[in-house]
Each structure stands twice: as C-alpha cells, then as structure tokens.
Design a protein around this motif. Structure first.
Motif, mmCIF file in Angstrom:
data_model
loop_
_atom_site.group_PDB
_atom_site.id
_atom_site.type_symbol
_atom_site.label_atom_id
_atom_site.label_comp_id
_atom_site.label_asym_id
_atom_site.label_seq_id
_atom_site.Cartn_x
_atom_site.Cartn_y
_atom_site.Cartn_z
ATOM 1 N N VAL A 79 -22.844 -3.379 -7.596
ATOM 2 C CA VAL A 79 -23.307 -3.310 -8.982
ATOM 3 C C VAL A 79 -22.098 -3.453 -9.901
ATOM 4 C CG1 VAL A 79 -24.468 -1.924 -10.733
ATOM 5 C CG2 VAL A 79 -25.235 -1.805 -8.359
ATOM 6 N N TYR A 80 -22.146 -4.481 -10.752
ATOM 7 C CA TYR A 80 -21.101 -4.689 -11.750
ATOM 8 C C TYR A 80 -21.560 -4.040 -13.049
ATOM 9 C CZ TYR A 80 -19.384 -8.179 -8.488
ATOM 10 O OH TYR A 80 -18.913 -8.811 -7.377
ATOM 11 N N ASN A 81 -20.718 -3.192 -13.627
ATOM 12 C CA ASN A 81 -21.043 -2.485 -14.859
ATOM 13 C C ASN A 81 -20.074 -2.933 -15.947
ATOM 14 O OD1 ASN A 81 -21.976 -0.679 -16.777
ATOM 15 N ND2 ASN A 81 -20.796 1.022 -15.964
ATOM 16 N N TYR A 82 -20.616 -3.564 -16.984
ATOM 17 C CA TYR A 82 -19.796 -4.017 -18.101
ATOM 18 C C TYR A 82 -20.079 -3.098 -19.285
ATOM 19 C CZ TYR A 82 -19.700 -8.063 -15.078
ATOM 20 O OH TYR A 82 -19.566 -8.888 -13.996
ATOM 21 N N ASP A 83 -19.355 -2.002 -19.358
ATOM 22 C CA ASP A 83 -19.491 -0.997 -20.409
ATOM 23 C C ASP A 83 -18.518 -1.364 -21.525
ATOM 24 O OD1 ASP A 83 -18.508 1.763 -21.581
ATOM 25 O OD2 ASP A 83 -20.471 2.125 -20.661
ATOM 26 N N PRO A 84 -18.847 -1.041 -22.770
ATOM 27 C CA PRO A 84 -17.898 -1.347 -23.855
ATOM 28 C C PRO A 84 -16.518 -0.713 -23.675
ATOM 29 C CG PRO A 84 -20.029 -0.751 -24.755
ATOM 30 C CD PRO A 84 -20.100 -0.502 -23.279
ATOM 31 N N LYS A 85 -16.452 0.465 -23.047
ATOM 32 C CA LYS A 85 -15.169 1.144 -22.872
ATOM 33 C C LYS A 85 -14.444 0.725 -21.594
ATOM 34 C CE LYS A 85 -16.571 5.216 -25.430
ATOM 35 N NZ LYS A 85 -16.838 6.637 -25.403
ATOM 36 N N GLU A 86 -15.195 0.523 -20.525
ATOM 37 C CA GLU A 86 -14.564 0.179 -19.254
ATOM 38 C C GLU A 86 -15.514 -0.651 -18.403
ATOM 39 O OE1 GLU A 86 -13.758 3.700 -16.981
ATOM 40 O OE2 GLU A 86 -15.785 4.429 -17.183
ATOM 41 N N SER A 87 -14.932 -1.429 -17.524
ATOM 42 C CA SER A 87 -15.722 -2.220 -16.591
ATOM 43 C C SER A 87 -15.382 -1.765 -15.183
ATOM 44 C CB SER A 87 -15.398 -3.704 -16.730
ATOM 45 O OG SER A 87 -15.816 -4.167 -17.983
ATOM 46 N N ASN A 88 -16.408 -1.669 -14.343
ATOM 47 C CA ASN A 88 -16.158 -1.272 -12.965
ATOM 48 C C ASN A 88 -17.191 -1.906 -12.047
ATOM 49 O OD1 ASN A 88 -18.515 0.361 -13.060
ATOM 50 N ND2 ASN A 88 -17.343 2.076 -13.821
ATOM 51 N N VAL A 89 -16.994 -1.692 -10.772
ATOM 52 C CA VAL A 89 -17.918 -2.178 -9.760
ATOM 53 C C VAL A 89 -18.188 -1.026 -8.794
ATOM 54 C CG1 VAL A 89 -16.090 -3.089 -8.246
ATOM 55 C CG2 VAL A 89 -18.380 -4.028 -8.089
ATOM 56 N N SER A 90 -19.446 -0.866 -8.416
ATOM 57 C CA SER A 90 -19.762 0.139 -7.394
ATOM 58 C C SER A 90 -20.269 -0.581 -6.163
ATOM 59 C CB SER A 90 -20.771 1.163 -7.903
ATOM 60 O OG SER A 90 -22.004 0.552 -8.191
ATOM 61 N N ILE A 91 -19.718 -0.216 -5.032
ATOM 62 C CA ILE A 91 -20.023 -0.856 -3.756
ATOM 63 C C ILE A 91 -20.664 0.188 -2.860
ATOM 64 C CG2 ILE A 91 -19.045 -2.070 -1.779
ATOM 65 C CD1 ILE A 91 -16.690 -2.817 -3.717
ATOM 66 N N THR A 92 -21.901 -0.077 -2.401
ATOM 67 C CA THR A 92 -22.644 0.882 -1.583
ATOM 68 C C THR A 92 -22.926 0.267 -0.218
ATOM 69 O OG1 THR A 92 -23.690 1.767 -3.558
ATOM 70 C CG2 THR A 92 -24.691 2.335 -1.456
ATOM 71 N N SER A 93 -22.509 0.998 0.815
ATOM 72 C CA SER A 93 -22.755 0.584 2.195
ATOM 73 C C SER A 93 -22.781 1.839 3.064
ATOM 74 C CB SER A 93 -21.649 -0.357 2.676
ATOM 75 O OG SER A 93 -21.879 -0.720 4.016
ATOM 76 N N ASN A 94 -23.697 1.877 4.000
ATOM 77 C CA ASN A 94 -23.836 3.016 4.911
ATOM 78 C C ASN A 94 -23.937 4.347 4.164
ATOM 79 O OD1 ASN A 94 -23.704 1.304 7.154
ATOM 80 N ND2 ASN A 94 -21.465 1.440 7.200
ATOM 81 N N LYS A 95 -24.716 4.375 3.104
ATOM 82 C CA LYS A 95 -24.960 5.561 2.284
ATOM 83 C C LYS A 95 -23.699 6.119 1.622
ATOM 84 C CE LYS A 95 -29.034 6.852 4.901
ATOM 85 N NZ LYS A 95 -29.723 7.883 5.662
ATOM 86 N N LYS A 96 -22.669 5.300 1.482
ATOM 87 C CA LYS A 96 -21.445 5.677 0.784
ATOM 88 C C LYS A 96 -21.245 4.721 -0.379
ATOM 89 C CE LYS A 96 -19.035 7.453 4.837
ATOM 90 N NZ LYS A 96 -17.879 7.290 5.719
ATOM 91 N N THR A 97 -20.846 5.268 -1.522
ATOM 92 C CA THR A 97 -20.618 4.446 -2.704
ATOM 93 C C THR A 97 -19.180 4.607 -3.170
ATOM 94 O OG1 THR A 97 -22.919 4.690 -3.391
ATOM 95 C CG2 THR A 97 -21.364 3.992 -5.070
ATOM 96 N N PHE A 98 -18.535 3.476 -3.408
ATOM 97 C CA PHE A 98 -17.168 3.456 -3.916
ATOM 98 C C PHE A 98 -17.205 2.810 -5.298
ATOM 99 C CE2 PHE A 98 -16.968 3.083 0.695
ATOM 100 C CZ PHE A 98 -16.109 4.120 1.022
ATOM 101 N N ILE A 99 -16.594 3.458 -6.286
ATOM 102 C CA ILE A 99 -16.535 2.900 -7.632
ATOM 103 C C ILE A 99 -15.088 2.511 -7.919
ATOM 104 C CG2 ILE A 99 -16.890 3.346 -10.082
ATOM 105 C CD1 ILE A 99 -19.082 5.334 -9.263
#
Length: 142
Positions: A79-99
């Motif tokens: 999931v790519y998140n383009y927020d006005p203050k910051e942009s990040n990506v969250s990667i989910t695999s095997n019930k673990k999420t990394f931002i």
C-alpha cells in the motif's frame, strides 16, 4: 359535452407548455473547478486500487494498494500512502506489516527505507533489501 372536452384539452395543452424543461440549467450558478486528479488503469477506466479523497485532518491523501508476487510465488500486499506531510509504503506478508518511509525519488525510481529494510520501486518491480536478503517482487493482477 363538447365544452367539457374542449376545456380538458386546453388544460392539458397549457400544462404541457408550462412544464417545459430548461435544458441549459440555472445560469446563476458558477461551476466549480475540480482540480482532482484521477489515475486511469491500463484499460482507460478509473483505477480501482486507488482510494481518492481520503480525508486526514482536512487534507486529502491518496492511497494505492497492489498485490506483488515474489519469485517463489508468495503474494505480498503493498500500500502506497501519499499523505501531505509524508509518503510511505506498507508491505504486508505472512501476517507481518513493515512501514517504510519515502527517502528519495527520481523520475523512474523511488526508494523507501526504515531501519535495516530498504525497498526500491521501479516500474512494476519492487526490490526489498533486508539485511543480506534480497527479495524481488513483481506487480501482479489477480
């Protein structure tokens, strides 16, 4: 009898004339300029993976989510998140999420990092560097 039919016919004719719609609309209303950007998918239709107008404290953000496939066949949600203050990506695999936070972007390549994890996105590919492990992912359509 003739008088009744004549009165009814004139009533119907008057009603039809007075109920004529004005196709041009109300000229006293100013149309607003919609500066929203819409992303189109390959087929020319609005990309359904993008969440438009997600409101965060009065500011609009855009979130896009894709499914990527690793070389071993594992599916990963990104999931790519383009927020006005910051942009990040969250990667989910095997019930673990990394931002991961966006660090830099050129015209063709974007880099996200957090701690010892780094993600490089170029076109439809995403390459994860986690310590000594390198995981190659390719965007897929389910």
């Amino acid at each position: 009898m003739k008088k009744g039919i004549l009165i009814a016919a004139s009533f119907v004719a008057t009603s039809l004339i007075s109920c004529k719609k004005n196709e041009s609309g109300n000229k006293g209303i100013v149309k607003g300029d919609s500066s929203e950007q819409v992303v189109l998918a390959d087929n020319g239709k609005v990309d359904s993976t993008i969440g438009y107008n997600v409101d965060v404290n009065g500011k609009k953000t855009i979130k896009t989510d894709y499914v990527y496939k690793a070389t071993d066949g594992t599916l990963v949600k990104v999931v790519y998140n383009y927020d006005p203050k910051e942009s990040n990506v969250s990667i989910t695999s095997n019930k673990k999420t990394f931002i991961l936070d966006k660090k830099e972007s050129t015209g063709t390549e974007t880099t996200y990092e957090k701690d010892e994890m780094k993600a490089t996105v170029k076109g439809d590919s995403l390459i994860l560097h986690q310590g000594n492990n390198i995981i190659e992912l390719v965007k897929t359509k389910i």
